[in-house]
Design an enzyme around this catalytic site. Structure first.
Site, PDB file in Angstrom:
ATOM      1  N   HIS A 178       1.006  -1.264  -0.077  1.00 64.01           N
ATOM      2  CA  HIS A 178       0.202  -0.163   0.200  1.00 64.01           C
ATOM      3  C   HIS A 178       0.892   1.320  -0.056  1.00 64.01           C
ATOM      4  O   HIS A 178       1.243   1.135   0.722  1.00 64.01           O
ATOM      5  CB  HIS A 178      -0.736   0.334   1.564  1.00 64.01           C
ATOM      6  CG  HIS A 178      -1.830  -1.424   1.352  1.00 64.01           C
ATOM      7  ND1 HIS A 178      -1.999  -1.375   2.169  1.00 64.01           N
ATOM      8  CD2 HIS A 178      -2.725  -2.044  -0.151  1.00 64.01           C
ATOM      9  CE1 HIS A 178      -2.647  -3.037   1.662  1.00 64.01           C
ATOM     10  NE2 HIS A 178      -3.245  -2.821   0.489  1.00 64.01           N
ATOM     11  N   GLU A 181       1.372   4.412   2.913  1.00 63.82           N
ATOM     12  CA  GLU A 181       2.109   3.613   3.613  1.00 63.82           C
ATOM     13  C   GLU A 181       3.151   3.604   4.333  1.00 63.82           C
ATOM     14  O   GLU A 181       4.325   2.949   3.825  1.00 63.82           O
ATOM     15  CB  GLU A 181       1.260   2.658   4.197  1.00 63.82           C
ATOM     16  CG  GLU A 181       0.161   2.197   4.131  1.00 63.82           C
ATOM     17  CD  GLU A 181      -1.227   1.087   4.196  1.00 63.82           C
ATOM     18  OE1 GLU A 181      -1.802   0.812   4.033  1.00 63.82           O
ATOM     19  OE2 GLU A 181       0.151  -0.115   4.177  1.00 63.82           O
ATOM     20  N   HIS A 271       3.675  -2.718   6.524  1.00 67.62           N
ATOM     21  CA  HIS A 271       1.861  -1.437   6.297  1.00 67.62           C
ATOM     22  C   HIS A 271       1.914  -0.589   7.573  1.00 67.62           C
ATOM     23  O   HIS A 271       2.474  -0.529   8.662  1.00 67.62           O
ATOM     24  CB  HIS A 271       0.593  -2.072   6.491  1.00 67.62           C
ATOM     25  CG  HIS A 271       0.229  -3.752   6.008  1.00 67.62           C
ATOM     26  ND1 HIS A 271      -0.435  -4.075   4.675  1.00 67.62           N
ATOM     27  CD2 HIS A 271       1.094  -4.821   5.469  1.00 67.62           C
ATOM     28  CE1 HIS A 271       0.271  -4.302   3.452  1.00 67.62           C
ATOM     29  NE2 HIS A 271       1.320  -5.318   4.519  1.00 67.62           N
ATOM     30  N   GLU A 347       1.515  -3.710  11.042  1.00 64.81           N
ATOM     31  CA  GLU A 347       0.963  -2.203  11.427  1.00 64.81           C
ATOM     32  C   GLU A 347       1.690  -0.956  12.923  1.00 64.81           C
ATOM     33  O   GLU A 347       2.163  -1.652  13.117  1.00 64.81           O
ATOM     34  CB  GLU A 347      -0.574  -2.797  11.568  1.00 64.81           C
ATOM     35  CG  GLU A 347      -1.181  -3.398  10.840  1.00 64.81           C
ATOM     36  CD  GLU A 347      -1.566  -2.867   9.569  1.00 64.81           C
ATOM     37  OE1 GLU A 347      -1.221  -1.896   8.664  1.00 64.81           O
ATOM     38  OE2 GLU A 347      -2.289  -4.047   8.562  1.00 64.81           O
TER      39      GLU A 347
HETATM   40 ZN    ZN Z   1      -1.166  -2.141   4.424  1.00 66.50          ZN
END
Ligand code: ZN
Length: 385
Positions: A178, A181, A271, A347
């Site tokens: 992504h 990010e 991420h 994350e």
């Molecule tokens: Zn992500």
């Protein structure tokens, strides 16, 4: 005194915004722009010029229609005057419009969703890695729009110790599936710098036991275009791992081919989470075939990561009955299933670590890099003595 006109622009690397109205500094108006090929709105990165000494209020008129509106709760806009030092601005979200305020001592202020990771810094990181003599840079292929897809390999035959374990196992770290990010690439930078440090005993021990394959930016098209979540075909790369496609997701296809060639002992997919103000990992517990040995490795990894960095925690995260259970199109689930590896989605927050907030900077690039350094301790522990 003649004052220059206020202008809002984003025609640069990872720039994204739609300027609406710049007539009144007390009511500058913009709209979040969609990803280049998908109806996703969240990332922004732009400059506001001609604002020196003016008390400005800037409204994101369509913030309520963003892909993750919960991302604006307790969120503060990132700003910089020099593009190195990023700080947070007072920001309010009323459920529909997000408003931020600033009074710049300089003509130009840059605003972004999160501290950007510039394309030029990516190139410098490749150069630093290969010039270190401890890593090589391999171009895996090209993105849809012809941008280079790079992998940094640290370790390998030259670091194998006589009589030591051989052949070395492969540790993989991927960032920016992504592309908005950016904390993910800051994380890889920290991890890489520690691996390249000849005086670091953790790095030495890790490299005696494994070869590290780092993909600092698997989505260069999305990054350049200022997308949050998709590539130049509108694909969410983290839903492409079960069946990557040469037209739709060549970036995943190229990385996956190489993973199959090396095997995977451990994998971290880095991420950022828009809503949760914590650092956490999402594991492959509900992947078919996940066994007790994998569970024990995952538990130990979490424990060791927590010891290595107080920013990492295990209280908050995704619910265990999340709908993505056993979705093998996700990178870390596919890797866990295919290789039986320690395989996690890491994350980091866009907002801040609520357990250890930094009122000036929030979560940022430097903290992500420190987390990358700490991750090496946990990865090294997983590789054993
Ligand atoms: Zn992500």
């Amino acid at each position: 005194m003649i004052r220059s006109m206020i202008a809002i622009s984003c025609a640069f690397d990872s720039g994204s915004i739609e300027p609406l109205d710049t007539a009144d500094p007390a009511c500058l108006r913009v709209a979040l722009r969609a990803d280049s090929h998908a109806d996703i709105r969240q990332w922004f990165h732009f400059r506001v010029s001609g604002v020196r000494g003016l008390a400005c209020a800037l409204r994101f008129e369509n913030a309520g229609q963003a892909t993750y509106p919960a991302g604006w709760q307790d969120y503060r806009v990132c700003a910089s005057y020099d593009r190195n030092d990023w700080f947070r601005l007072p920001t309010a979200f009323d459920g529909s419009v997000m408003t931020t305020r600033f009074e710049s001592p300089h003509d130009t202020i840059w605003l972004a969703y999160f501290e950007p990771y510039p394309a030029e810094r990516h190139l410098a990181l490749l150069g630093e890695a290969q010039a270190s003599g401890r890593a090589r840079v391999e171009r895996l292929g090209a993105s849809i729009e012809g941008r280079d897809l790079d992998m940094i390999v640290v370790g390998g035959p030259s670091t194998i110790v006589a009589g030591g374990p051989a052949p070395p196992r492969a540790v993989w770290v991927v960032a920016r599936q992504h592309p908005g990010e950016t904390m993910a690439q800051w994380f890889v930078e920290g991890l890489l710098r520690r691996l390249l440090d000849r005086s670091d005993p953790v790095a030495r021990a890790a490299l005696e036991r494994a070869v590290f394959h780092l993909v600092p930016n698997i989505n260069p098209d999305g990054a350049a275009r200022g997308n949050l979540r998709t590539n130049a075909a509108g694909a969410n790369l983290n839903r492409e791992w079960a069946a990557p496609d040469a037209q739709r997701s060549p970036e995943v296809l190229l990385v996956r081919e190489r993973m199959i060639a090396t095997g995977v002992h451990a994998f971290v997919d880095a991420h950022g989470d828009e809503a949760l103000p914590f650092v956490f990992i999402d594991g492959p517990e509900r992947v078919p075939g996940f066994d007790a040995a994998q569970a024990a490795r995952l538990d130990a990894f979490r424990r060791n990561f927590r010891l290595a960095s107080p920013d990492f925690q295990t209280v908050h995260g995704y619910r265990s009955d999340k709908a993505t259970q056993a979705n093998l199109s996700l990178a870390s689930k596919w890797v866990a299933h295919r290789f039986g590896a320690l395989s996690v989605t890491l994350e980091m927050p866009f907002k801040d670590n609520a357990d250890a907030p930094d009122t000036r900077a929030g979560w940022n690039g430097a903290r992500s890099a420190r987390l990358g350094e700490a991750a090496l301790v946990a990865l090294r522990a997983d590789l054993g003595d």
